[in-house]
Design a protein around this motif. Structure first.
Motif: not given
Length: 847
Positions: A495-507
C-alpha cells in the motif's frame, strides 16, 4: 543419577571454558622456522628457503586467523626477509626491499571470518574485490578515501593515513541489521540457521554448517536442536513442538502437505538434504496462510527465484546413495532431479545394523516376580527410496511457472520366530509406506508493489501392512489411505512503504480410508471419510520507517462444508528492536486441524508404524483447536546471543486414542485437552571460527479428559527439563562439532502389583496407579561430527564427513509399558532403548 547430572554439567561447562583456552595466543618469541612450519600446515603451502637466511630470526607468531599474505607481510616487516609466491610454494630469501610498498588489508566480519568478494572502491571509481580470505592490496600513493562494502554489511570509509602501521590493516564490517527487515539473528546455533524478524526460523541447506551427530543438512533432525523442539523417541516421525504430538505439526513441501516425514520409520528424514533451498519453521505466530495444524508449521521450499546455473552431486553414506542435478535447459528454464535409495537390502553396514536394532528391537520382556526372559528372534529385509522432479520456467521478467513431483517409499518384509517346547514357529509380515505428490504454480509480478500466485496440488499417502501373529496364529491386514488435493490463490500489494497487504483463498478436499481384515476370528471393516474446507485469508504487515517496529496481523476464516461450520483464526506477531542489540517479541495465534493420527492398538502395522490418520467427524472425533501466546526477549552483541521466551498453549479436541496410551487408558475413548506452559532459554557465544551454545527448556504439560480421574495429569509428551549444548569449530573448509543432550524421562504409569488383578467381574488385568504418575530414567547422549570439503579443481569439490551418535554408548530407556504373560498371568515390563553408539560416514562429489 546425581552423579550423571554432575558429569553432564561439567561436560557442558567445558564447551565454554575451552573456548577461552583455545583463543589465547602464546606471547613469546618463537624460531622463524617453527612459525613457517605451522603456517605451512594452516594454509596447505610449502616454504623454500636457505637455512642461513632464516637462522637467528625469532619473533612473536602472527595471529592464526590472519590471511596467508598478511602473515607473510607480518614476517617480512619483522625480519627484513622477502618472499615470492610460486604456485603452492613460497620462497623466502634475503634481498633489497622495494621502497614502493603496497598497502595491504583484510576484511572480516564481527566473528573474525574473512568476507569474500567485498568491494573496495578507491581513487574515485576504481574497484577491486577481496579474495576468499578477505585479503586485498593497493598500490601507493593513494588519493582520496577508500570505501569498503559488501551486501548485508555496513560500509566503512578508510582514510589512506589509517594504513600507517607496518602490518596489514584489519577492517571489521558489522552486519547491517536494520536494513534487512526480515533477518534478526544470523548463525543461530550454526551457519545456515537464522531467526527472522517475523519470528520464524530459516534453514538454508546450501549454507548449512555442522551440528553434533549430523553430517548432512537433514532439516527434521536439525530442527530438534532448536529450544522447545524435541522427539520423545529420537525419531523424525515423532517430533514434539512445545509438548504437541507429531501429527499436530504441518509439514509442507512446495505447497504439498506431507503425511510421511521419515524413512526407516523415523530415524532418517524422508526429504533429500540436497534439495531444499529454504526451510521456514514457525513455533507460534504462524502466518494466516498456513492451516491444518495446532502446533508448528514447517514449510520446505525448493523453488528458487532465479534460473541460476547448472550443478550436480553424487554421494553416499553408510545407509544410502543419492544423486542430484540441476540443469539449465535454456536461459529461462531449468529442471532439477534428485533421487536417493538405501542399499540396506544388499549390504549390511554397521550403521544399518544399529538403526535396525533400534527400530526392530527384539522383544525382550522380564517377569517382575522371577526375572524370566522371553525372546523373539526376527529377520527382515528393508529398503527405502525417494525422488523429486522440478521444472521452472520464466516467461519474460514477470512470470514464473513451477511444476514439482515427489515420491517417498519404505518397504519391509519381516520374519519373526520363536522356539516353543515342541517346535519352531515362524510368521512372515510386511509393511509398505508410500507417498506421491504433485503441484503446479504460476507467479506473476504485476509491478514492483504488486504480485500474485496461483497453484494447485495433490498428494497420495498409503500405508499397507500384513501382521502375522506368532502367539495366536492370526493374520491381520490393515490399510490407511489418504488423498489430499486443492488449490491456492494469494495476492500481495504494498500500500505504501510502511504497509503491505496480503489476501488469499484456499480450497482443500481430503479423503481418508481405513481398512482392517482379520482371519481368526473373521472380521472386516472399511471406513472412508471426506472433508471439504474453504479458507479466506487477510494479512497486514507493518514495518516502521526506522525499521525498529515490525508487526503482522492476520485472520484466517475457515468453513467446513460437511459440518456447516465456520470459524475464524486470528494471528498476531509484533517485534520491537530498540537498538541493534535488543529485540522484544510477542506472538499469538489460534489454529485448528481436521486430520489427526490415532493409535487404536499398539500392535497395529507391526507396532512399528502403529499410528493411522483419521478425519474429524464433529462427534466423537472433534476438530482440534489451539490457542497459543508467547513473549520473548533477545540480546545480541559482540558475538553473544542470549534469548529467553515464555509461552502458553492450550489444545482442545484431542482424544485418548490420539495420545498413544499404553496403560489403563489404552482402550478408553474420551475427548479432552492439554495445557502447557514453558520457558525456553539459549545462550550462544561466537568468536573467530569457534562458537558454543547451551539451551534449556522447561515445560509443564498436563491432560484433562472427560470422565477420567484424576481430572488433570501429565501428558505422554511431557519432557519437564531439556538441556542441549554444543561446541563447534570451523576453519576454512574443516568443521567439527561435539554436543550433548540431556532430558528428564517421559511419564509412565506403574502397575500396583506384580501379577494380574481382578479389574472387572470375571476379567483379569493389570491394576495401575494414577496415569503418568512416575517417570522413566533420564536421557543423556553425546554426539560428534566432522566434515571437510576440498577443491579438486574449478567447480569440482569433494565433501567428506564422519559422525558418531551416542559416543559413550549409553543405554537410555525411551519408552516403557507393562503387559500380562499369556501363560503365567505375571506382569512383564517392556523397555524400548535408544540407539546404540552408531558411526556414519559421508562422501560426496559436487560438480
Amino acid at each position: 543419577m546425581r552423579l550423571n547430572i554432575r558429569h553432564f554439567l561439567l561436560f557442558s561447562c567445558f564447551f565454554f571454558f575451552a573456548a577461552n583456552s583455545f583463543g589465547q595466543d602464546e606471547k613469546k618469541s618463537i624460531e622463524l622456522k617453527k612459525i613457517l612450519d605451522v603456517i605451512a600446515l594452516q594454509h596447505n603451502v610449502k616454504f623454500s628457503y636457505a637455512e642461513e637466511d632464516i637462522f637467528g630470526h625469532s619473533i612473536f607468531p602472527p595471529a592464526a586467523t590472519l590471511p596467508l599474505k598478511a602473515k607473510l607481510i607480518y614476517i617480512s616487516n619483522r625480519t627484513n626477509l622477502l618472499y615470492k609466491e610460486s604456485g603452492d610454494y613460497i620462497i623466502i630469501y634475503t634481498g633489497r626491499k622495494n621502497d614502493s610498498k603496497r598497502l595491504c588489508a583484510y576484511v572480516i566480519d564481527e566473528y573474525g571470518q574473512g568476507i569474500d568478494n567485498a568491494v573496495i572502491q578507491y581513487a574515485g571509481d576504481k574497484k577491486i574485490v577481496t579474495g576468499r580470505d578477505g585479503y586485498f592490496e593497493l598500490q601507493k600513493p593513494l588519493n582520496g578515501n577508500i570505501i569498503v562494502g559488501q551486501m548485508g554489511f555496513e560500509s566503512r570509509i578508510i582514510k589512506p593515513q589509517d594504513f600507517s602501521g607496518e602490518d596489514c590493516k584489519e577492517i571489521v564490517l558489522s552486519l547491517e541489521m536494520l536494513e534487512l527487515k526480515e533477518v534478526v539473528t544470523e548463525r543461530y546455533l550454526t551457519t545456515g540457521i537464522s531467526k527472522k524478524k517475523d519470528g520464524t526460523f530459516s534453514i538454508r541447506p546450501d549454507k548449512f554448517g555442522i551440528l553434533p551427530g549430523l553430517i548432512e543438512p537433514d532439516v527434521l533432525l536439525a530442527m530438534q536442536q532448536l529450544p522447545g523442539i524435541n522427539s520423545i523417541d529420537e525419531t523424525v516421525s515423532n517430533i514434539n513442538v512445545r509438548g504437541g504430538a507429531h501429527d499436530q505439526n504441518l509439514f509442507m513441501w512446495n505447497g504439498i502437505r506431507l503425511f510421511q516425514t521419515g524413512h526407516f520409520f523415523g530415524l532418517i528424514s524422508a526429504l533429500n538434504p540436497n534439495l531444499a533451498h529454504e526451510i521456514k519453521i514457525s513455533k507460534n505466530g504462524t502466518s494466516a496462510f498456513y492451516g491444518e495444524s495446532v502446533s508448528s508449521a514447517v514449510d520446505i521450499s525448493s523453488r528458487p527465484a532465479d534460473i541460476g546455473k547448472g550443478t550436480a552431486s553424487v554421494g553416499s553414506n553408510m545407509i544410502s546413495t543419492d544423486f542430484y542435478t540441476k540443469v539449465k535447459a535454456t536461459e529461462n528454464a531449468n529442471f532439477e532431479i534428485s533421487a536417493r535409495r538405501s542399499f540396506t537390502d544388499v549390504i549390511d553396514l554397521p550403521t544399518y545394523s544399529k538403526y535396525s536394532k533400534r527400530i526392530f528391537q527384539n522383544t525382550i520382556v522380564t517377569e517382575l516376580n522371577n526375572s524370566t526372559d522371553v525372546n523373539y528372534k526376527s529377520d527382515k529385509e528393508f529398503y527405502f527410496y525417494d525422488f523429486t522432479g522440478q521444472y521452472h520456467q520464466k516467461i519474460a521478467d514477470k512470470n514464473d511457472i513451477y511444476v514439482d513431483v515427489i515420491g517417498i517409499n519404505n518397504r519391509l518384509d519381516f520374519t519373526q520366530g520363536t522356539i516353543t517346547e515342541t517346535n519352531v514357529v515362524t510368521e512372515i509380515s510386511n509393511l509398505r509406506q508410500l507417498t506421491l505428490g504433485g503441484t503446479a504454480a504460476w507467479r506473476r509480478k504485476w509491478s514492483d508493489r504488486h504480485s500474485s500466485e496461483f497453484g494447485f496440488y495433490g498428494s497420495y499417502y498409503n500405508v499397507d501392512g500384513t501382521n502375522a501373529s506368532i502367539e495366536f496364529n492370526q493374520v491381520t491386514k490393515q490399510e490407511n489411505k489418504i488423498l489430499d488435493a486443492g488449490f491456492r490463490l494469494s495476492d500481495s500489494y504494498r500500500l505504501n512503504p510502511l504497509f503491505n497487504l496480503k489476501t488469499g483463498y484456499q480450497y482443500n478436499e481430503i479423503g481418508i480410508k481405513n481398512s482392517d481384515r482379520v482371519n481368526e476370528p473373521e472380521y472386516s471393516r472399511s471406513v472412508k471419510e471426506v472433508l471439504r474446507t474453504h479458507a479466506l485469508i487477510g494479512e497486514l504487515e507493518y514495518d516502521s520507517e526506522d525499521r525498529k517496529l515490525y508487526s503482522r496481523a492476520g485472520i484466517r476464516g475457515n468453513y467446513i462444508e460437511q459440518f456447516a461450520m465456520a470459524y475464524a483464526e486470528p494471528r498476531l506477531q509484533v517485534t520491537y528492536m530498540p537498538d541493534n542489540a535488543w529485540q522484544i517479541e510477542f506472538l499469538a495465534e489460534q489454529k485448528s486441524q481436521t486430520a489427526s493420527q490415532i493409535v487404536e492398538l499398539q500392535g497395529d502395522f507391526l507396532g512399528i508404524e502403529k499410528r493411522r490418520w483419521i478425519l474429524a467427524n464433529d462427534k466423537d472425533i472433534p476438530v482440534q483447536r489451539s490457542r497459543q501466546a508467547s513473549v520473548g526477549v533477545t540480546f545480541k552483541d559482540k558475538g553473544w546471543l542470549v534469548s529467553l521466551e515464555n509461552f502458553y498453549k492450550k489444545v482442545k479436541g484431542i482424544t485418548t486414542y490420539g495420545q498413544a496410551f499404553q496403560d489403563q487408558l489404552e482402550l478408553v475413548q474420551q475427548q479432552g485437552s492439554y495445557t502447557i506452559v514453558g520457558t525456553e532459554f539459549l545462550v550462544q557465544k561466537q568468536f573467530k571460527g569457534f562458537y558454543a551454545w547451551l539451551s534449556y527448556t522447561w515445560n509443564d504439560n498436563n491432560y484433562s479428559f472427560n470422565g477420567i480421574t484424576p481430572d488433570r495429569f501429565p501428558s505422554n509428551f511431557e519432557i519437564k527439563h531439556t538441556v542441549n549444548s554444543a561446541a563447534i569449530y570451523e576453519w576454512h573448509n574443516f568443521k567439527i562439532a561435539l554436543g550433548s543432550k540431556w532430558y528428564t524421562g517421559k511419564p509412565v504409569t506403574l502397575p500396583l502389583n506384580t501379577a494380574a488383578a481382578d479389574i472387572a467381574p470375571n476379567a483379569a488385568g493389570i491394576a495401575y496407579a494414577s496415569p503418568n504418575s512416575d517417570n522413566i530414567g533420564n536421557f543423556f547422549q553425546v554426539n560428534f561430527s566432522a566434515s571437510y570439503t576440498c577443491k579438486i579443481r574449478d567447480k569440482v569439490r569433494l565433501q567428506l564427513g564422519v559422525s558418531v551418535l551416542n559416543i559413550f554408548n549409553r543405554r537410555n530407556i525411551i519408552n516403557r509399558y507393562y503387559r500380562l504373560n499369556n501363560t503365567s498371568d505375571a506382569i512383564e515390563v517392556v523397555n524400548t532403548y535408544s540407539i546404540e553408539r552408531t558411526p556414519n560416514a559421508l562422501i560426496k562429489l559436487i560438480f
